[in-house]
Write a protein that holds these residues in place. Structure first.
Motif, mmCIF file in Angstrom:
data_model
loop_
_atom_site.group_PDB
_atom_site.id
_atom_site.type_symbol
_atom_site.label_atom_id
_atom_site.label_comp_id
_atom_site.label_asym_id
_atom_site.label_seq_id
_atom_site.Cartn_x
_atom_site.Cartn_y
_atom_site.Cartn_z
ATOM 1 N N ALA A 6 -1.364 -0.751 37.404
ATOM 2 C CA ALA A 6 -1.266 0.811 37.738
ATOM 3 C C ALA A 6 0.352 1.222 37.191
ATOM 4 N N GLY A 7 0.797 0.429 36.892
ATOM 5 C CA GLY A 7 2.327 0.860 36.430
ATOM 6 C C GLY A 7 2.349 1.928 35.219
ATOM 7 N N PRO A 8 1.819 1.844 34.214
ATOM 8 C CA PRO A 8 1.576 2.903 33.321
ATOM 9 C C PRO A 8 1.130 4.124 33.612
ATOM 10 N N ALA A 9 -0.012 4.121 34.485
ATOM 11 C CA ALA A 9 -0.604 5.249 35.064
ATOM 12 C C ALA A 9 0.581 6.067 35.789
ATOM 13 N N LEU A 10 1.087 5.353 36.752
ATOM 14 C CA LEU A 10 2.085 5.752 37.587
ATOM 15 C C LEU A 10 3.174 6.496 36.887
ATOM 16 N N VAL A 11 3.885 6.005 35.657
ATOM 17 C CA VAL A 11 4.772 6.291 34.919
ATOM 18 C C VAL A 11 4.333 7.767 34.364
ATOM 19 N N GLY A 12 3.072 7.701 33.883
ATOM 20 C CA GLY A 12 2.324 8.963 33.351
ATOM 21 C C GLY A 12 2.275 10.063 34.454
ATOM 22 N N LEU A 13 1.940 9.638 35.394
ATOM 23 C CA LEU A 13 1.832 10.736 36.455
ATOM 24 C C LEU A 13 3.180 11.264 36.996
ATOM 25 N N PHE A 14 4.188 10.499 37.156
ATOM 26 C CA PHE A 14 5.492 10.970 37.315
ATOM 27 C C PHE A 14 6.093 11.850 36.279
ATOM 28 N N GLU A 15 5.845 11.313 35.099
ATOM 29 C CA GLU A 15 6.381 12.273 34.104
ATOM 30 C C GLU A 15 5.723 13.761 33.960
ATOM 31 N N GLN A 16 4.429 13.654 34.255
ATOM 32 C CA GLN A 16 3.664 14.950 34.317
ATOM 33 C C GLN A 16 4.096 15.830 35.312
ATOM 34 N N ALA A 17 4.302 15.109 36.493
ATOM 35 C CA ALA A 17 4.989 15.802 37.545
ATOM 36 C C ALA A 17 6.285 16.597 37.370
ATOM 37 N N ILE A 18 7.185 15.975 36.766
ATOM 38 C CA ILE A 18 8.506 16.331 36.577
ATOM 39 C C ILE A 18 8.579 17.124 35.381
ATOM 40 N N SER A 19 7.570 17.119 34.369
ATOM 41 C CA SER A 19 7.428 18.294 33.126
ATOM 42 C C SER A 19 7.165 19.781 33.921
ATOM 43 N N ARG A 20 6.113 19.485 34.837
ATOM 44 C CA ARG A 20 5.333 20.605 35.715
ATOM 45 C C ARG A 20 6.467 21.125 36.439
ATOM 46 N N VAL A 21 7.497 20.549 37.245
ATOM 47 C CA VAL A 21 8.440 21.133 38.122
ATOM 48 C C VAL A 21 9.618 21.859 37.199
ATOM 49 N N SER A 22 9.815 20.990 35.913
ATOM 50 C CA SER A 22 11.152 21.605 35.311
ATOM 51 C C SER A 22 10.725 22.645 34.292
ATOM 52 N N GLY A 23 9.394 22.932 34.035
ATOM 53 C CA GLY A 23 8.773 23.932 33.380
ATOM 54 C C GLY A 23 8.744 23.730 31.730
ATOM 55 N N MET A 24 9.031 22.461 31.441
ATOM 56 C CA MET A 24 9.179 22.108 30.045
ATOM 57 C C MET A 24 7.736 21.844 29.365
#
Length: 61
Positions: free
Chosen positions: A43-61
Motif C-alpha cells: 500500500a506504500g506507493p498508493a499512499l504516497v500518491g494519495l498524499f502527493e495528490q492531496a498536497i497538490s490540491r491544497v497548495s493549488g499547484m
C-alpha cells in the motif's frame, strides 16, 4: 507453616506458567511486524500518491 508452603508453591507454579507463554507472545509480535511490512510494501506507493495528490490540491499547484 504448611499453609505458607502451599501458597509459595502455588505462586511459584503461577509464575512458571506465565513464563511458558513468552514464546507465544514473541511469535505474535513477529507476525504482526511481518504483516505491517507486507501491507506497507503493497500500500506504500498508493499512499504516497494519495498524499502527493492531496498536497497538490491544497497548495493549488
Amino acid at each position: 507453616m504448611m499453609m505458607r508452603t502451599r501458597r509459595f508453591i502455588a505462586g511459584r507454579k503461577l509464575v512458571q506458567d506465565e513464563r511458558g507463554d513468552v514464546p507465544g507472545w514473541v511469535l505474535v509480535t513477529l507476525m504482526t511486524a511481518g504483516l505491517v511490512v507486507v501491507i506497507w510494501a503493497v500500500a506504500g506507493p498508493a499512499l504516497v500518491g494519495l498524499f502527493e495528490q492531496a498536497i497538490s490540491r491544497v497548495s493549488g499547484m
